[in-house]
Scaffold this motif. Structure first.
Motif: not given
Length: 551
Positions: A63, A79, A82-83, A241, A244-245, A248-249, A284-285, A288
């Motif tokens: 991350m 993040f 994308w969440s 970013c 990247q999310a 990651s998520i 996640f958030c 970040a």
């Protein structure tokens, strides 16, 4: 449900070896007489498996690679954006899987409710998703080793880890579920500890008594210009970013892996899917936000790691870098070691998932039949051999920097994940149409997705946009690179070619919206009967506490 199957649920077969399929959600019970599906996972196991599966190397290591490109505010905003898409994807997974908790649910739904060729391509895409993640974990381990020394040859780390993974996947099948349960608890405690470290140190709880707070949001700044100047550059930084999310998520797919193992699944699974909201917010958030607080976006150690230039100071994790900056004696070494154990266990579990995914496809004839041969203990050695061969990609570190190899694998895995999520949302559209056409009220479902069908449209649109936009940087002035173009978009081409291949070879039939068999050839009735006769097993004091907490 057959009588023998009822006996398995109530008593369990004698002298069995249980092979938990974390990729497809099935449990194979191998003995001399029969093979049965076992539903033994309680709410605590399902929840912790989903949480532990989602907490991986990216939260602790990868991350941070987006921080210098988007800045702390850009990272957090990326993040959050994308969440929202992932919450929409979660609603698609949840409604279908809770209605029909079967092995390999979202892949099977693609085959049964859309097209067999569609499901075939989804299956291979998911296998490659898992297989590419295994060398990713090995490369991350090598970077973490460099925190202490660079004297250990890269090839030695790779070979030793491959041997350990092979041994663990051969001898630990019986205890895999138990081990994953406790490892998931460990991962949760580790990430919570990192979040607590952020809060305590930012308010002055550090050796320097420095209340640094949100200092790095002011200097060097909240947003970073990336690829261009001004607002365009800041927008591209946020987009980077978000990309990247997308890597990651994760999380909904890990809940589906337990669909065929969960005891009383239509009670347990809805709670696991609903908790995805707070998992996103906290892990996640929250991570970040913390990463942008503990180190500046222009930190020289992080820049050296990302450029592959670190020599003995390769603290790959932003948290470890922060501990070094604050000169907290011994803590950086301890946390780096703990992160390494988490990374190692993640790779072992992912290899297990890849092996069982390939095994499931071989049983259906979607992979060579010879791969389905198992030992007497029920271990598919040929599938394990094919899956572990992907670890050889980690040898790319010998000619390239470890951070560059991580980038290669991240591109491949990101594309696979986005395709999985988009295909699941497309499958939901067929499921929704079938419910409507066949007069089945969504109010009667174990889980009713929020704001459907609009949520599925949003999920499809968000995933498709990110699939196409993930290689935007290639089209900036002077940035074109044929290799990265291939890494970014190859899996999309592979998916279409795989679907076309199976369509031509098997002459599969497209299932028109509204005509899907929602009973899955009678399996819904079997699950209904199972739940009607289900009697919860007694738990000890500790097990009872966890069950009450999660159920």
């Amino acid at each position: 449900m057959s009588t023998s199957s009822k006996q398995v649920h109530e008593k369990g077969p004698p002298d069995t070896t249980v092979a938990s399929d974390s990729a497809s959600g099935s449990v194979e019970v191998v003995n001399a007489e029969s093979q049965h599906l076992q539903r033994k996972m309680r709410g605590k196991e399902v929840q912790l498996f989903a949480i532990g599966g989602a907490i991986g190397t990216s939260l602790f290591v990868q991350m941070g690679s987006a921080l210098p490109k988007g800045g702390p505010a850009g990272l957090f905003l990326g993040f959050v954006i994308w969440s929202v898409v992932m919450l929409a994807v979660n609603e698609c997974f949840a409604e279908m899987v809770c209605y029909m908790p079967v092995p390999s649910p979202f892949i099977r739904f693609g085959s049964e409710w859309v097209d067999e060729a569609f499901g075939f391509a989804m299956g291979w895409n998911f296998f490659l998703n898992m297989a590419f993640l295994v060398p990713f974990e090995i490369v991350a381990l090598n970077i973490l080793f460099s925190f202490w020394t660079t004297a250990i040859p890269v090839y030695a780390v790779i070979i030793v880890v491959m041997i350990l993974y092979a041994i663990l996947n051969v001898i630990s099948v019986r205890w895999f579920g138990i081990a994953e349960f406790y490892l998931s608890i460990f991962k949760v405690l580790l990430i919570c500890g990192c979040i607590a470290f952020t809060f305590i140190t930012m308010v002055g709880g550090n050796p320097e008594h420095d209340r640094y707070g949100f200092r790095y949001w002011r200097n060097p700044g909240s947003f970073i210009e990336y690829g261009a100047k001004g607002n365009t550059g800041r927008s591209l930084g946020v987009l980077t970013c978000v990309i990247q999310a997308t890597f990651s998520i994760c999380g909904p797919e890990y809940v589906t892996m337990t669909a065929a193992e969960a005891a009383n699944p239509r009670k347990i699974l809805p709670m696991a899917f609903r908790s995805f909201v707070w998992r996103i917010l906290i892990f996640f958030c929250g991570s970040a936000l913390c990463i942008g607080i503990v180190i500046p976006s222009n930190d020289p150690t992080l820049a050296a790691v990302l450029d592959g230039e670190s020599k003995g100071t390769g603290a790959a994790s932003p948290y470890v870098i922060a501990m070094q900056r604050l000169d907290i004696s011994g803590l950086a070494d301890l946390v780096n070691a703990l992160i390494m154990t988490s990374v190692f266990s993640a790779g072992n579990g992912i290899l297990f998932s890849a092996t069982r995914t390939l095994y499931g496809m071989s049983l259906k004839g979607e992979a060579p039949r010879c791969l389905s041969n198992c030992t007497k203990a029920g271990i598919p050695l040929y599938c394990l051999g094919v899956s572990i061969s992907f670890c050889l990609l980690a040898f790319l570190q010998i000619s390239s920097s470890s951070s560059a190899v991580l980038g290669y694998l991240v591109d491949l895995v990101t594309a696979c994940q986005l395709i999985n999520y988009m295909c699941t949302a497309i499958t939901y559209r067929h499921f929704y149409a079938a419910l409507k056409a066949q007069g089945i009220s969504r109010d009667s479902l174990p889980y009713k997705g929020r704001f459907q069908p609009y949520t599925s449209y949003f999920a499809i649109g968000g995933c498709l946009f990110m699939i196409l936009a993930s290689g935007y940087y290639l089209f900036l002035d002077g940035a074109w690179d044929i290799m990265y173009f291939f890494l970014t978009y190859a899996m999309l081409g592979f998916f279409f070619l795989a679907a076309i291949f199976w369509k031509v070879v098997k002459r599969t039939t497209y299932v028109k919206p509204g005509t899907a068999d929602l009973e899955l050839d009678g399996q819904k009735q079997e699950i209904d009967v199972y739940e009607a006769i289900y009697t919860p097993s007694e738990s000890g004091k500790q097990g009872g506490f966890f069950n009450r907490m999660f159920e």
